[in-house]
Design a protein around this motif. Structure first.
Motif, PDB file in Angstrom:
ATOM      1  N   GLY A 104      -0.565  -5.097 -11.912  1.00  0.00           N
ATOM      2  CA  GLY A 104      -1.838  -4.625 -11.378  1.00  0.00           C
ATOM      3  C   GLY A 104      -1.722  -3.417 -10.487  1.00  0.00           C
ATOM      4  O   GLY A 104      -2.656  -3.074  -9.788  1.00  0.00           O
ATOM      5  N   TRP A 105      -0.584  -2.758 -10.485  1.00  0.00           N
ATOM      6  CA  TRP A 105      -0.385  -1.570  -9.652  1.00  0.00           C
ATOM      7  C   TRP A 105      -0.656  -1.847  -8.181  1.00  0.00           C
ATOM      8  O   TRP A 105      -1.167  -1.003  -7.458  1.00  0.00           O
ATOM      9  CB  TRP A 105      -1.225  -0.388 -10.151  1.00  0.00           C
ATOM     10  CG  TRP A 105      -0.898   0.001 -11.553  1.00  0.00           C
ATOM     11  CD1 TRP A 105      -1.681  -0.205 -12.649  1.00  0.00           C
ATOM     12  CD2 TRP A 105       0.295   0.637 -12.024  1.00  0.00           C
ATOM     13  NE1 TRP A 105      -1.053   0.255 -13.774  1.00  0.00           N
ATOM     14  CE2 TRP A 105       0.159   0.785 -13.425  1.00  0.00           C
ATOM     15  CE3 TRP A 105       1.468   1.092 -11.419  1.00  0.00           C
ATOM     16  CZ2 TRP A 105       1.154   1.371 -14.220  1.00  0.00           C
ATOM     17  CZ3 TRP A 105       2.447   1.676 -12.212  1.00  0.00           C
ATOM     18  CH2 TRP A 105       2.283   1.812 -13.581  1.00  0.00           C
ATOM     19  N   ASP A 106      -0.351  -3.040  -7.748  1.00  0.00           N
ATOM     20  CA  ASP A 106      -0.377  -3.369  -6.337  1.00  0.00           C
ATOM     21  C   ASP A 106       0.811  -2.645  -5.676  1.00  0.00           C
ATOM     22  O   ASP A 106       1.859  -2.490  -6.304  1.00  0.00           O
ATOM     23  CB  ASP A 106      -0.226  -4.896  -6.224  1.00  0.00           C
ATOM     24  CG  ASP A 106      -0.010  -5.346  -4.805  1.00  0.00           C
ATOM     25  OD1 ASP A 106      -0.958  -5.239  -4.024  1.00  0.00           O
ATOM     26  OD2 ASP A 106       1.105  -5.793  -4.480  1.00  0.00           O
ATOM     27  N   PRO A 107       0.649  -2.165  -4.422  1.00  0.00           N
ATOM     28  CA  PRO A 107       1.728  -1.375  -3.825  1.00  0.00           C
ATOM     29  C   PRO A 107       3.111  -2.030  -3.898  1.00  0.00           C
ATOM     30  O   PRO A 107       4.108  -1.351  -4.161  1.00  0.00           O
ATOM     31  CB  PRO A 107       1.295  -1.231  -2.369  1.00  0.00           C
ATOM     32  CG  PRO A 107      -0.182  -1.323  -2.400  1.00  0.00           C
ATOM     33  CD  PRO A 107      -0.533  -2.227  -3.540  1.00  0.00           C
ATOM     34  N   VAL A 120       4.374  -1.615  -7.349  1.00  0.00           N
ATOM     35  CA  VAL A 120       4.757  -0.225  -7.605  1.00  0.00           C
ATOM     36  C   VAL A 120       6.098   0.077  -6.950  1.00  0.00           C
ATOM     37  O   VAL A 120       6.962   0.714  -7.555  1.00  0.00           O
ATOM     38  CB  VAL A 120       3.669   0.745  -7.097  1.00  0.00           C
ATOM     39  CG1 VAL A 120       4.131   2.179  -7.247  1.00  0.00           C
ATOM     40  CG2 VAL A 120       2.374   0.533  -7.851  1.00  0.00           C
ATOM     41  N   TRP A 121       6.308  -0.435  -5.735  1.00  0.00           N
ATOM     42  CA  TRP A 121       7.584  -0.151  -5.071  1.00  0.00           C
ATOM     43  C   TRP A 121       8.740  -0.889  -5.723  1.00  0.00           C
ATOM     44  O   TRP A 121       9.876  -0.402  -5.701  1.00  0.00           O
ATOM     45  CB  TRP A 121       7.493  -0.413  -3.571  1.00  0.00           C
ATOM     46  CG  TRP A 121       6.879   0.790  -2.919  1.00  0.00           C
ATOM     47  CD1 TRP A 121       5.553   0.999  -2.661  1.00  0.00           C
ATOM     48  CD2 TRP A 121       7.554   1.994  -2.527  1.00  0.00           C
ATOM     49  NE1 TRP A 121       5.377   2.259  -2.135  1.00  0.00           N
ATOM     50  CE2 TRP A 121       6.577   2.886  -2.031  1.00  0.00           C
ATOM     51  CE3 TRP A 121       8.889   2.407  -2.546  1.00  0.00           C
ATOM     52  CZ2 TRP A 121       6.890   4.169  -1.560  1.00  0.00           C
ATOM     53  CZ3 TRP A 121       9.197   3.678  -2.072  1.00  0.00           C
ATOM     54  CH2 TRP A 121       8.211   4.537  -1.587  1.00  0.00           C
TER      55      TRP A 121
END
Lengths: 395, 541
Positions: free
Chosen positions: A334-337, A340-341
């Motif tokens: 979900g492209w949650d931070p 992404v990291w």
């Protein structure tokens, strides 16, 4: 229940001091001049380390029993677990390569991480619905283990750099090495300052507007930077020297900013004192201690750590994470931070492997990459939870 | 094709750096791997003939060479990495509060930096065309780079012969000579076999090799990545992927979005349970939190299947297929659909009961009426010939510039304008009634409409998913893991031994972990009379 959780805390304290003792034994191996592969000091040191690890495992399982769920559900628990996995990864690497100097750097870093963890709220917290899944244990523990093994490559990289960088003149490399050491000093300063003020129960309450509403906030360190438009409520607390900038909204933003200022200046003081005492660069003072380390083997340890850690990290932080996210949040990605990291970490070590395998980046270049990788891991652990919030910031 | 015939008799394809069979450097091609006479041989891909190093004439060659370069691949990875990091500075558009306008939200919340972020499109970074292009280019690079290396490497490792050229052996990183006539070759071979090497012989020369399969790891994991990426592309094929959302009130039966009217759901009950504040274990944490900590969100639902043909407007005939609970982490599954507990609203008004009485005497009554908020009647008949006509209904009432309006169609703060007709009156009295509000329309009303009772219910929000792409994603992930473990956890090691007039030569090669290879050579040569080879490349740092 209460007994179990206090037993658990005691075991964690004990583990901390056992690791500290082990560090001193590893330091003892530096003076050991025998040519034999294993030395008495080294044997004692690794044995003590293993005892410490078992003690911390004791902490882990007693806390699990007390809470009814695996203690990996908030920042304190996760960071402590990460420290424990770092020790575990070190033990494994020690038995592959038998390098004492690895312990001399790995254990202090683990100690710092565990001490740092206990600056966060330590009480047992209940699990919100999205965390109630077996994947909590599976995903979080594997991801932490992967990150810990990857961190061993940072330990090796640091040893390599301290040993190999030419300290006779000032270069970019000596500067950045000092910077890494300064960051370690800053972390230590944060721990010292934070635990000192909390020992004295320091509190300064402010009232300041948060999204238009007057809100009360409590500083646990003297406020160098007060909240924007804030009013000090506590008597005889220090009046802020400056105001946090306006764009730092949110209840805790100004408090975090204040903590950052304290840690930064604390770090400067610690590092400055070291420089005064040593009268040379810290890296240069450490260099002779690591003379015995064979740079080629250290380089291989760093690479081996990435080779072992990368698949574990991918499995835990990406694949298990996706399976769980599919189950809990109806989408595997979900492209949650935090996601992404984790992907950024994956990309970074993928680049490391390609550069090493195909372009021959070994030795110094590889070591600097390992330092960068650790910076990303720490960023994902702390900055993403504390600054960039998302679905994962439970603490 | 300009084939190259080696002195050993083997015919190599154009672009070969080291003879596939004996390893002799092909004189004209040494620049391809950056070899020079003074240094060790570069053993990349065993000196096989790679297309990218051989042809550079046509446009296809150039594209191929561009994507097969690791430098290009790593650059793409690094650009994607930096872009992704930038994408986390501020929340992505999908995470900003629902209903807020992105155009103003970023500026209001984060000032100038937020505005720039928005205008550069970083608020939708991960679905932007250029991010997609980056991922696609990484995908292409993976395919081309793998083909460019795998095929020639595979052929070379298959063709290699135990008997190697002197120059090849001398220029290996691990190389040693033993001048002795008392080398115990049998013991050496046995030691090698004990260490699980596969031993091949040719004219007394030995090739001991193990874990060649580990060399295929990178190509296997790249196949996994490609399947994964293609799997995510399948999302854009309409029938493969359904993502819908539905609000269902307690007691309500509703068609499930995305099922073409085939399935219905009834919300039997929505449960929200919080942790007990007095639970000794969690007391402290709950106090710190300052508000109750939720323990369970759960919808007890019944799923129905429509049995008749779907006709618009006709009441469906429903057959119950299952009763199930949707909880966070425990979705309801039926016929490839999955229902996730995603959201809820508590205490939405269900109905409201009003009483009509004299303006200044609350004890009088002319009867009660109940308004069903999801389906209000237009007129209510009361006792004694009183009639109440519902003039306007505001489900979520608020005042906007002095005018009553409804913020939404959900009954969160219902308000009404009633026209009350006393018996035999043709002119109504206008009353405004809501929660905590009761306004006399004209200021001369004789009667008052008073709220006496109401019922509330919860609404559950469920996500509906059907995802046929998951098996591809899972397969890609599994293959990737197999490949990465295969490549990382085993090392491809080779040891060559060549008899000479006055002794033997030994050379070794591994794709990684040289220290471990050296240790293994120590062990296999122990007591055989072969002296330890040297590492000809000490790390310069």
């Amino acid at each position: 229940m209460g007994d179990l959780s206090s037993l658990s805390s005691s075991l964690l304290y004990a583990a901390f001091f056992i690791y500290l003792t082990a560090t001193f034994f590893f330091a003892g191996t530096i003076r050991d001049n025998s040519r034999k592969k294993t030395s008495l000091a080294g044997n004692i040191a690794i044995t003590v380390t293993i005892i410490g690890f078992l003690t911390q495992l004791g902490y882990f399982f007693t806390r699990w029993a007390a809470a009814g769920h695996a203690p990996v559900s908030n920042l304190f628990e996760f960071t402590t677990f990460f420290g424990m996995m770092l020790v575990f990864a070190f033990i494994v690497m020690y038995f592959i390569y038998k390098i004492n100097v690895l312990g001399l750097i790995a254990l202090p870093i683990a100690l710092l991480i565990i001490a740092f963890a206990s600056m966060f709220p330590r009480e047992i917290s209940p699990l919100v619905p999205s965390l109630q899944s077996h994947w909590l244990y599976i995903h979080v523990t594997t991801a932490a283990l992967g990150q810990a093994i990857l961190s061993i490559s940072f330990v090796a990289g640091l040893i390599f750099l301290i040993r190999q960088i030419d300290q006779t003149k000032k270069t970019k490399q000596t500067f950045w090495l000092e910077f890494v050491i300064f960051m370690v000093a800053t972390t230590l300063a944060f721990i010292i300052i934070s635990s000192t003020f909390s020992a004295f129960n320091y509190e300064a309450a402010f009232e300041a507007p948060v999204e238009g509403q007057p809100t009360e906030m409590t500083y646990e360190m003297p406020a160098v930077a007060g909240p924007y438009d804030g009013e000090l409520l506590t008597e005889d607390a220090m009046t802020p020297l400056i105001q946090a900038p306006e764009w730092m909204r949110g209840v805790d933003a100004a408090i975090k900013f204040n903590t950052l200022i304290w840690s930064f200046f604390g770090g400067l003081v610690l590092y400055g004192l070291l420089r005064l005492l040593l009268r040379k660069r810290v890296g240069s003072a450490l260099q002779p201690l690591l003379k015995k380390a064979n740079p080629e083997i250290i380089d291989e340890v760093g690479y081996r750590a990435v080779a072992i850690g990368f698949p574990v990290f991918t499995l835990g932080a990406l694949i298990f994470a996706m399976i769980w996210a599919q189950q809990a949040w109806d989408r595997f990605w979900g492209w949650d931070p935090k996601e992404v990291w984790a992907l950024i970490t994956f990309f970074f070590y993928a680049a490391y492997l390609h550069l090493r395998l195909s372009r021959g980046w070994q030795g110094t270049k590889s070591a600097w990459l390992a330092v960068g990788g650790f910076a990303i891991i720490m960023f994902n652990l702390l900055a993403v939870n504390l600054i960039i919030s998302g679905l994962h910031s439970y603490a | 094709m300009n084939e190259i015939k080696c002195e050993c008799g083997h015919v190599n394809p154009e672009g070969t750096v080291l003879c596939e069979s004996c390893g002799k450097p092909v004189a004209d091609n040494q620049h391809l791997n950056g070899n020079d006479d003074q240094k060790l041989l570069n053993m990349r891909y065993d000196g096989s003939a790679r297309r990218s190093q051989t042809y550079n004439r046509t446009i296809i060659d150039k594209v191929w060479n561009f994507f097969s370069s690791v430098k290009v691949g790593v650059t793409l990875i690094v650009i994607t990495l930096i872009a992704s990091a930038v994408g986390t500075i501020f929340p992505q558009e999908m995470y900003i509060p629902p209903g807020s306008n992105a155009a103003t939200h970023y500026e209001n919340q984060y000032g100038l930096a937020g505005q720039i972020y928005y205008q550069l499109g970083f608020h939708n970074l991960f679905t932007s065309w250029w991010y997609m292009v980056l991922l696609a280019m990484i995908g292409i690079s993976i395919v081309i780079a793998s083909l460019d290396r795998f095929i020639p490497l595979y052929k070379t490792l298959k063709t290699q012969k135990p008997k190697r050229h002197d120059k090849f052996l001398k220029k290996q990183r691990i190389f040693g000579t033993t001048e002795s006539t008392e080398v115990n070759m049998e013991l050496l071979k046995n030691n090698l076999k004990k260490h699980r090497f596969k031993v091949k012989e040719e004219d007394g020369s030995i090739l001991a090799e193990k874990n060649r399969f580990s060399r295929w790891g990178p190509y296997v994991n790249h196949i996994g990545l490609i399947i994964f990426l293609l799997g995510s592309l399948l999302r854009f094929v309409p029938a493969m992927y359904i993502d819908e959302f539905i609000w269902v009130r307690e007691g309500e039966t509703k068609v499930i979005n995305g099922t073409d009217g085939e399935y219905y759901i009834r919300n039997d009950e929505f449960l929200l349970e919080n942790y007990d504040e007095n639970d000794e274990r969690f007391q402290e944490a709950i106090q710190r939190n300052g508000q109750p900590v939720p323990k369970t969100y759960q919808t007890n639902a019944t799923i129905f299947k429509r049995t008749d043909d779907v006709v618009v407007g006709a009441d469906p005939e429903l057959e119950e297929i299952k009763q199930a609970e949707a909880r966070v982490n425990h979705p309801i599954k039926f016929d490839n659909f999955t229902l996730y507990q995603a959201s809820y609203q508590q205490n939405e008004f269900r109905d409201m009961t009003f009483e009509l009485h004299d303006m200044d005497d609350e004890d009088t009554t002319y009867g009660e009426f109940t308004v069903d908020l999801s389906d209000p009647d237009s007129e209510y008949e009361l006792d004694n010939g009183y009639r109440v006509v519902l003039d306007s209904y505001f489900p979520e009432y608020e005042l906007n510039d002095g005018e009553p309006v409804s913020k939404s169609k959900y009954p969160k703060n219902p308000a009404f304008v009633f026209n009350v007709y006393p018996p035999d009156e043709s002119e109504p009295e206008v009353s405004f009634a809501g929660i905590g509000a009761n306004v006399d329309g004209s200021g001369e009303n004789d009667h008052k409409v008073n709220l006496v009772d109401f019922d509330v219910r919860d609404v559950t929000g469920l996500t509906i998913r059907k995802d046929y792409t998951l098996p591809f994603i899972a397969l890609g992930g599994a293959i990737f893991m197999i490949g990465v473990i295969q490549g990382m956890y085993w090392n491809h090691r080779r040891i060559w031994i060549k008899p000479k007039e006055d002794g033997v030569w030994i050379a070794g090669h591994t794709n990684k972990n040289w220290v471990a290879l050296k240790r293994e050579i120590e062990k296999v040569t122990k007591d055989t009379g072969v002296s330890s080879p040297a590492d000809q490349q000490e790390l310069k740092g």
